[in-house]
Write an enzyme that holds these catalytic residues in place. Sequence first.
Site, short mmCIF file in Angstrom:
data_model
loop_
_atom_site.label_atom_id
_atom_site.label_comp_id
_atom_site.label_asym_id
_atom_site.label_seq_id
_atom_site.Cartn_x
_atom_site.Cartn_y
_atom_site.Cartn_z
N ASP A 155 16.72 -4.83 -9.74
CA ASP A 155 15.98 -5.01 -8.49
C ASP A 155 14.49 -4.96 -8.80
O ASP A 155 13.97 -3.91 -9.18
CB ASP A 155 16.37 -3.90 -7.50
CG ASP A 155 15.78 -4.09 -6.11
OD1 ASP A 155 14.88 -4.91 -5.95
OD2 ASP A 155 16.25 -3.41 -5.18
N ASP A 170 4.18 -2.65 -7.67
CA ASP A 170 3.55 -1.50 -7.02
C ASP A 170 3.72 -0.23 -7.85
O ASP A 170 2.81 0.60 -7.92
CB ASP A 170 4.16 -1.31 -5.62
CG ASP A 170 3.91 -2.50 -4.72
OD1 ASP A 170 2.86 -3.15 -4.88
OD2 ASP A 170 4.76 -2.78 -3.86
N ARG A 177 8.88 -9.97 -17.61
CA ARG A 177 9.72 -9.67 -18.78
C ARG A 177 8.98 -9.84 -20.11
O ARG A 177 9.46 -9.38 -21.14
CB ARG A 177 10.97 -10.57 -18.77
CG ARG A 177 11.94 -10.27 -17.63
CD ARG A 177 13.16 -11.18 -17.74
NE ARG A 177 14.14 -10.90 -16.71
CZ ARG A 177 14.16 -11.45 -15.51
NH1 ARG A 177 13.21 -12.32 -15.19
NH2 ARG A 177 15.09 -11.15 -14.63
N GLY A 237 0.81 -1.22 0.00
CA GLY A 237 0.00 0.00 0.00
C GLY A 237 0.84 1.26 0.00
O GLY A 237 0.62 2.17 -0.81
#
Length: 306
Positions: free
Chosen positions: A247, A253, A224, A43
């Site tokens: 990373d 998100d 990907r 969130g």
Amino acid sequence: MPKFDVVVMGSINLDVKVLLAKYPEYGHTTTAQTIDLIPGGKGANQAIACAKLGAQTAFIGAVGLDSAGKQMLKNLEDHQIDTQYIQQSWTTGTGTFVVMVDAAGENTMVGMLGANADLDVSKVEATLANVNAPIFLLQMETSQPSVLTALKQAKQAGMFVILDPAPADNYFEEALQYADCVTPNEQETERITGIKVTTVAQAKEAAQIIAAKGVANVIVKLGRAGSVVYRNGVSTVIAPYKVHAVDTVGAGDTFAGALAVEYGRTGDFLAAVEFANKAAALKVSRAGGQAAMPTRKEVLTAKLSK
């Protein structure tokens, strides 16, 4: 009534991020390259993605009355996110997750929801009755009653509801009745449909199954391999951008936040998915969590190829 571009509901965590050359075998010990304490929670990540992309953002969530909770609130406020709707718990600590990232940029997580699981339904109801925004974005990292209450109330208020059905273990099917858009990755898609998605064809099949459960706009994220969008009876493949993955923490998100912001801004759904793909690609090309999420200017000016 306060007006925002996006209202986000979800988890707030203090993450312990461990960078490894490779994951240890079961029962083995390995030395980390780095260990960092960073703000996290799906969130909070999505809210900060929205804010960095230029949206006036309000947040509904819960933290403990502990030092971690104070740090997480300050972090959100530093990004100009309205935190007045965040509950502070006397009885439960702030959520905490351990995030392990290997040399390929892939991540594995384990943790406790803490105060996220205690988000009060009445707090959710009161907030959504007193805020105004075209877009409502949430995941499933708080209690099931809070998620269901939020979905129902946001739908009733006429918000466009984007549901990120993560983590997969917290998924429950009733949620789909109230979502205008759902954005599962491969694992979550399998949880919802029973189809193990490894190809675009399988993603198209799964997206149609999800749509049949009552969701008008389905985005199956393939990492990907890009994304498959299914809406109005038509499947569209959104090709991925080519980047070197450093990373992957926060990529999903970033995608969710970018989708919410851009769709709210333009009303063009497929263009918003393209924008979200590009924002997520920029994120995975950088080390770090929330700090590595791109700004709107960075997404618009980045020269990435497909």
